[in-house]
Design an enzyme around this catalytic site. Structure first.
Site, PDB file in Angstrom:
ATOM      1  N   ASP A  83       0.301  -2.582   2.844  1.00 43.02           N
ATOM      2  CA  ASP A  83      -0.110  -2.768   1.572  1.00 43.02           C
ATOM      3  C   ASP A  83       1.325  -1.979   0.699  1.00 43.02           C
ATOM      4  O   ASP A  83       1.784  -1.182   1.159  1.00 43.02           O
ATOM      5  CB  ASP A  83      -1.262  -1.715   1.247  1.00 43.02           C
ATOM      6  CG  ASP A  83      -1.568  -1.853  -0.239  1.00 43.02           C
ATOM      7  OD1 ASP A  83      -1.721  -2.910  -0.890  1.00 43.02           O
ATOM      8  OD2 ASP A  83      -2.288  -0.895  -0.413  1.00 43.02           O
ATOM      9  N   HIS A  84       1.496  -2.635  -0.491  1.00 42.45           N
ATOM     10  CA  HIS A  84       2.583  -2.374  -1.432  1.00 42.45           C
ATOM     11  C   HIS A  84       3.842  -1.792  -0.618  1.00 42.45           C
ATOM     12  O   HIS A  84       4.410  -0.946  -0.787  1.00 42.45           O
ATOM     13  CB  HIS A  84       2.038  -0.884  -2.082  1.00 42.45           C
ATOM     14  CG  HIS A  84       1.161  -1.329  -3.297  1.00 42.45           C
ATOM     15  ND1 HIS A  84       1.585  -1.850  -4.584  1.00 42.45           N
ATOM     16  CD2 HIS A  84      -0.422  -1.083  -3.467  1.00 42.45           C
ATOM     17  CE1 HIS A  84       0.597  -1.964  -5.327  1.00 42.45           C
ATOM     18  NE2 HIS A  84      -0.654  -1.704  -4.832  1.00 42.45           N
ATOM     19  N   ASP A 105       5.570  -5.687  -2.890  1.00 46.57           N
ATOM     20  CA  ASP A 105       5.640  -5.525  -4.274  1.00 46.57           C
ATOM     21  C   ASP A 105       6.871  -5.491  -4.847  1.00 46.57           C
ATOM     22  O   ASP A 105       7.515  -4.316  -4.762  1.00 46.57           O
ATOM     23  CB  ASP A 105       4.713  -4.067  -4.190  1.00 46.57           C
ATOM     24  CG  ASP A 105       4.461  -3.781  -5.800  1.00 46.57           C
ATOM     25  OD1 ASP A 105       4.839  -4.453  -6.730  1.00 46.57           O
ATOM     26  OD2 ASP A 105       3.949  -2.630  -5.965  1.00 46.57           O
ATOM     27  N   GLU A 135       2.438  -9.194  -6.062  1.00 40.43           N
ATOM     28  CA  GLU A 135       1.981  -8.948  -7.442  1.00 40.43           C
ATOM     29  C   GLU A 135       2.778  -9.231  -8.641  1.00 40.43           C
ATOM     30  O   GLU A 135       3.919  -9.175  -8.887  1.00 40.43           O
ATOM     31  CB  GLU A 135       2.046  -7.106  -7.356  1.00 40.43           C
ATOM     32  CG  GLU A 135       1.207  -6.534  -8.597  1.00 40.43           C
ATOM     33  CD  GLU A 135       1.273  -5.134  -8.603  1.00 40.43           C
ATOM     34  OE1 GLU A 135       1.392  -4.482  -9.599  1.00 40.43           O
ATOM     35  OE2 GLU A 135       0.717  -4.294  -7.450  1.00 40.43           O
ATOM     36  N   HIS A 177      -4.243   2.553 -10.285  1.00 38.14           N
ATOM     37  CA  HIS A 177      -4.300   3.150  -8.808  1.00 38.14           C
ATOM     38  C   HIS A 177      -4.755   4.479  -9.219  1.00 38.14           C
ATOM     39  O   HIS A 177      -4.508   5.364 -10.186  1.00 38.14           O
ATOM     40  CB  HIS A 177      -3.152   3.161  -7.995  1.00 38.14           C
ATOM     41  CG  HIS A 177      -2.652   1.644  -7.599  1.00 38.14           C
ATOM     42  ND1 HIS A 177      -1.881   0.927  -8.396  1.00 38.14           N
ATOM     43  CD2 HIS A 177      -3.164   0.831  -6.664  1.00 38.14           C
ATOM     44  CE1 HIS A 177      -1.669  -0.123  -7.750  1.00 38.14           C
ATOM     45  NE2 HIS A 177      -2.569  -0.127  -6.933  1.00 38.14           N
ATOM     46  N   ASN A 227      -9.253  -4.068  -3.075  1.00 37.18           N
ATOM     47  CA  ASN A 227      -8.866  -3.035  -2.722  1.00 37.18           C
ATOM     48  C   ASN A 227      -9.313  -1.685  -2.918  1.00 37.18           C
ATOM     49  O   ASN A 227      -9.403  -1.540  -4.272  1.00 37.18           O
ATOM     50  CB  ASN A 227      -7.237  -2.980  -2.978  1.00 37.18           C
ATOM     51  CG  ASN A 227      -6.394  -4.001  -2.091  1.00 37.18           C
ATOM     52  OD1 ASN A 227      -6.883  -4.873  -1.870  1.00 37.18           O
ATOM     53  ND2 ASN A 227      -5.212  -4.073  -2.341  1.00 37.18           N
TER      54      ASN A 227
END
Length: 280
Positions: A83-84, A105, A135, A177, A227
């Protein structure tokens, strides 16, 4: 049950109009809890390890291999996802460890640079059979990104997917986030417009700040991969605090971390039906 590719969870969810829960792993107990919750709900699930979590551990290998092993031993389909990630080298390492997908990302770059960097990563991942999420727009961090100018534009999103070849797109539709309160307002009209314009599954980041009824509405409007990280960390930490308050003599971390693991498992089992990860 063997480890599955993320597309094997998200693809069928899109076709059925369902959601797919993706929960972040920080410690091995998170992975165990998420899988236990998914097994209790009878739903597939995605374990996510972020670049921030990799930084916390000092490297990806140990926590990454642990997540893969936990996933492979599950009684429901489980995928493991990076992730990210902003570093292509970290993406390549995750692919080598057996991750079924990565989220690259490049959203901090301008559009042209984002497209170029993402297309290169996507081509490399696809050569290894790995699914790629990217993204477009600005989901943002702790300070929140709720201004209309930060939202993902449907026409630009469609062009971006065509130019990069990504398999899923994280979109900015009103969340941010690390929210500790459920006050984010998801722009459901924008979600529907994005769903109509973009030919790949849509991903909601920052879901911990969304009221739970709105998570269901967001999936119904066209978001698929949802998420969740901060919400589980709140449950994890609260359980440890409660255990230590009730047992001030406790010194064995297995006791209080077990309580946290059980709390997270309960939350995952409760949340997956809200995300429509289980057919109603």
């Amino acid at each position: 049950m063997p480890l599955v590719a993320t597309g094997e969870i998200v693809g069928p969810a899109v076709r059925a109009g369902l959601g797919a829960g993706a929960f972040n792993v920080i410690q091995i107990e998170h992975a165990q809890a998420i899988v236990a919750g998914a097994e209790a709900a009878g739903a597939p699930v995605i374990l996510q390890i972020s670049e921030n979590a990799v930084r916390y551990h000092g490297a990806l290998a140990a926590i990454g291999r642990a997540a893969v092993e936990v996933a492979a031993a599950a009684r429901v389909p489980v995928a493991v996802h990076l992730d990210h990630a902003t570093d292509p080298a970290l993406v390549r390492e995750a692919v080598g460890l057996g991750f079924g997908s990565v989220m690259f990302d490049a959203s901090a770059l301008d559009y042209t640079a984002n497209v170029a960097a993402t297309a290169e990563v996507a081509a490399d991942c696809h050569a290894h059979g790995v699914w790629v999420e990217a993204e477009l727009g600005e989901v943002g961090g702790k300070d929140g990104v709720h201004a209309p100018g930060a939202r993902t534009d449907p026409a630009e999103a469609a062009a971006y997917v065509a130019a990069t070849g990504v398999d899923a797109l994280a979109v900015a539709v009103g969340t941010s986030h690390a929210m500790l309160v459920k006050e984010a307002v998801v722009d459901l009209g924008l979600v529907a417009a994005l769903r109509a314009a973009v030919p790949v599954p849509l991903v909601l980041h920052g879901s911990s700040g969304v009221p739970e009824a709105d998570l269901t509405r967001a999936v119904e409007a066209g978001l698929t991969k949802v998420n969740i990280a901060t919400h589980l960390n709140v449950a994890y930490t609260r359980a440890i605090r409660d255990h230590l308050a009730a047992h001030p003599e406790a010194v064995d971390p297995r006791r209080y971390v077990a309580a946290a693991r059980e709390a997270v498992a309960r939350e995952v089992a409760r949340l997956l039906p809200l995300l429509r990860a289980v057919a109603p």
